[in-house]
Design a protein around this motif. Structure first.
Motif, PDB file in Angstrom:
ATOM      1  N   ALA A 109      14.838 -86.130   0.008  1.00  0.00           N
ATOM      2  CA  ALA A 109      14.511 -84.792   0.499  1.00  0.00           C
ATOM      3  C   ALA A 109      14.227 -84.808   2.000  1.00  0.00           C
ATOM      4  O   ALA A 109      14.643 -83.902   2.737  1.00  0.00           O
ATOM      5  N   GLN A 110      13.516 -85.818   2.475  1.00  0.00           N
ATOM      6  CA  GLN A 110      13.206 -85.913   3.903  1.00  0.00           C
ATOM      7  C   GLN A 110      14.476 -86.087   4.730  1.00  0.00           C
ATOM      8  O   GLN A 110      14.639 -85.438   5.770  1.00  0.00           O
ATOM      9  N   VAL A 111      15.347 -86.965   4.285  1.00  0.00           N
ATOM     10  CA  VAL A 111      16.603 -87.195   5.015  1.00  0.00           C
ATOM     11  C   VAL A 111      17.449 -85.931   5.034  1.00  0.00           C
ATOM     12  O   VAL A 111      18.010 -85.557   6.074  1.00  0.00           O
ATOM     13  N   GLU A 112      17.527 -85.251   3.898  1.00  0.00           N
ATOM     14  CA  GLU A 112      18.309 -84.020   3.835  1.00  0.00           C
ATOM     15  C   GLU A 112      17.729 -82.966   4.770  1.00  0.00           C
ATOM     16  O   GLU A 112      18.471 -82.252   5.461  1.00  0.00           O
ATOM     17  N   TYR A 117      18.252 -79.732   9.668  1.00  0.00           N
ATOM     18  CA  TYR A 117      17.696 -79.334  10.965  1.00  0.00           C
ATOM     19  C   TYR A 117      18.656 -79.670  12.096  1.00  0.00           C
ATOM     20  O   TYR A 117      18.895 -78.836  12.990  1.00  0.00           O
ATOM     21  N   ALA A 118      19.248 -80.850  12.070  1.00  0.00           N
ATOM     22  CA  ALA A 118      20.189 -81.251  13.118  1.00  0.00           C
ATOM     23  C   ALA A 118      21.409 -80.344  13.140  1.00  0.00           C
ATOM     24  O   ALA A 118      21.870 -79.926  14.208  1.00  0.00           O
ATOM     25  N   ALA A 119      21.947 -80.023  11.954  1.00  0.00           N
ATOM     26  CA  ALA A 119      23.120 -79.153  11.882  1.00  0.00           C
ATOM     27  C   ALA A 119      22.800 -77.749  12.386  1.00  0.00           C
ATOM     28  O   ALA A 119      23.600 -77.125  13.101  1.00  0.00           O
ATOM     29  N   LEU A 120      21.616 -77.239  12.039  1.00  0.00           N
ATOM     30  CA  LEU A 120      21.220 -75.910  12.484  1.00  0.00           C
ATOM     31  C   LEU A 120      21.022 -75.884  14.000  1.00  0.00           C
ATOM     32  O   LEU A 120      21.456 -74.941  14.682  1.00  0.00           O
ATOM     33  N   ALA A 193      14.650 -86.746  18.702  1.00  0.00           N
ATOM     34  CA  ALA A 193      15.222 -88.039  19.050  1.00  0.00           C
ATOM     35  C   ALA A 193      15.955 -88.648  17.866  1.00  0.00           C
ATOM     36  O   ALA A 193      17.059 -89.188  18.010  1.00  0.00           O
ATOM     37  N   VAL A 194      15.370 -88.556  16.679  1.00  0.00           N
ATOM     38  CA  VAL A 194      15.973 -89.160  15.491  1.00  0.00           C
ATOM     39  C   VAL A 194      17.089 -88.284  14.919  1.00  0.00           C
ATOM     40  O   VAL A 194      18.205 -88.756  14.684  1.00  0.00           O
ATOM     41  N   CYS A 195      16.791 -87.012  14.692  1.00  0.00           N
ATOM     42  CA  CYS A 195      17.731 -86.148  13.983  1.00  0.00           C
ATOM     43  C   CYS A 195      18.893 -85.678  14.849  1.00  0.00           C
ATOM     44  O   CYS A 195      20.031 -85.571  14.365  1.00  0.00           O
ATOM     45  N   ILE A 196      18.642 -85.393  16.117  1.00  0.00           N
ATOM     46  CA  ILE A 196      19.678 -84.829  16.979  1.00  0.00           C
ATOM     47  C   ILE A 196      20.298 -85.890  17.880  1.00  0.00           C
ATOM     48  O   ILE A 196      21.534 -85.975  17.994  1.00  0.00           O
ATOM     49  N   GLU A 197      19.458 -86.716  18.506  1.00  0.00           N
ATOM     50  CA  GLU A 197      19.987 -87.727  19.427  1.00  0.00           C
ATOM     51  C   GLU A 197      20.452 -88.991  18.724  1.00  0.00           C
ATOM     52  O   GLU A 197      21.127 -89.831  19.318  1.00  0.00           O
TER      53      GLU A 197
END
Length: 234
Positions: A109-112, A117-120, A193-197
């Motif tokens: 669930a956390q990874v999803e 969030y990154a896609a949005l 940093a983690v999700c987007i970069e």
């Protein structure tokens, strides 16, 4: 004429243009090998070194057959879809190398939540507009209303996500020393940093001067996990 010299009993020769060419060929071949789509994915997926490594998104379905329930591939033409490897994949791979039997760093669930969030964030950034600048600009019948409504919906959802993430401090030096490289890390900075970069927690620590401190790693893991839980609960 080639020149040789001896150093501590070892003989070496100067690097030639042929050596450099061979090294470059090997480097390019390695990049192409990494860019190959996984074996279970469609061979029509192009080789693209700039895309980075890929992972298989295995798709299965459970159906009832005369002999009972059966699990089978739920894919087109028998191929599974693929996705580029992100920071979550890399961190999990690093964790499995350290401890093959250890628990997962983050829940499914956390990874999803992080990937959503990154896609949005990417969609909002690609739209290139702010909510205040497009409200009231719909024109009936020209098809723009549905697009603008979708953009407004994305922006509003993105703002809710940002509020859920917050801006609290995750990691900060207890005592500042002279020429201390450690910098304060806030939760929004960490999530982005983690999700987007696409940075792993190890890369975040090194970027902000925290090295391999275990306390820093634990604080970042806990801070990111809590933020992802808040995102998932939206």
């Amino acid at each position: 004429m080639s020149q040789h010299f001896s150093l501590l009993g070892l003989t070496a020769r100067p690097v030639t243009g042929r050596d450099r060419l061979s090294e470059e060929v090997d480097r390019v071949q390695a990049l192409l090998a990494q860019a190959q789509p996984p074996a279970d994915c469609s061979p029509e997926i192009p080789v693209a070194p700039g895309r980075g490594p890929m992972r298989v998104l295995r798709q299965y379905e459970t159906v009832m057959t005369p002999s009972g329930l059966r699990t089978r591939r739920a894919t087109t033409a028998g191929f599974h879809p693929a996705a580029t490897v992100d920071a979550f994949d890399r961190m999990e791979l690093q964790a499995r190398r350290r401890d093959p039997e250890g628990p997962a760093l983050f829940t499914v669930a956390q990874v999803e939540a992080g990937r959503v969030y990154a896609a949005l964030a990417e969609r909002v950034d690609a739209a290139g507009v702010k909510c205040s600048s497009i409200e009231g600009q719909t024109k009936a019948g020209d098809g723009s209303a549905s697009w603008i409504d979708a953009v407004i919906h994305d922006i509003q959802r993105y703002r809710r996500m940002l509020r859920a993430i917050g801006d609290e401090v995750v990691l900060a030096p207890q005592r500042r020393r002279v020429e201390d490289p450690r910098r304060t890390i806030r939760v929004r900075q960490l999530v982005d940093a983690v999700c987007i970069e696409g940075k792993t927690l190890r890369e975040v620590r090194r970027t902000d001067g925290w090295g391999n401190a275990r306390t820093a790693n634990a604080a970042l893991t806990d801070g990111l996990s809590a933020a992802l839980d808040r995102l998932y609960e939206l």
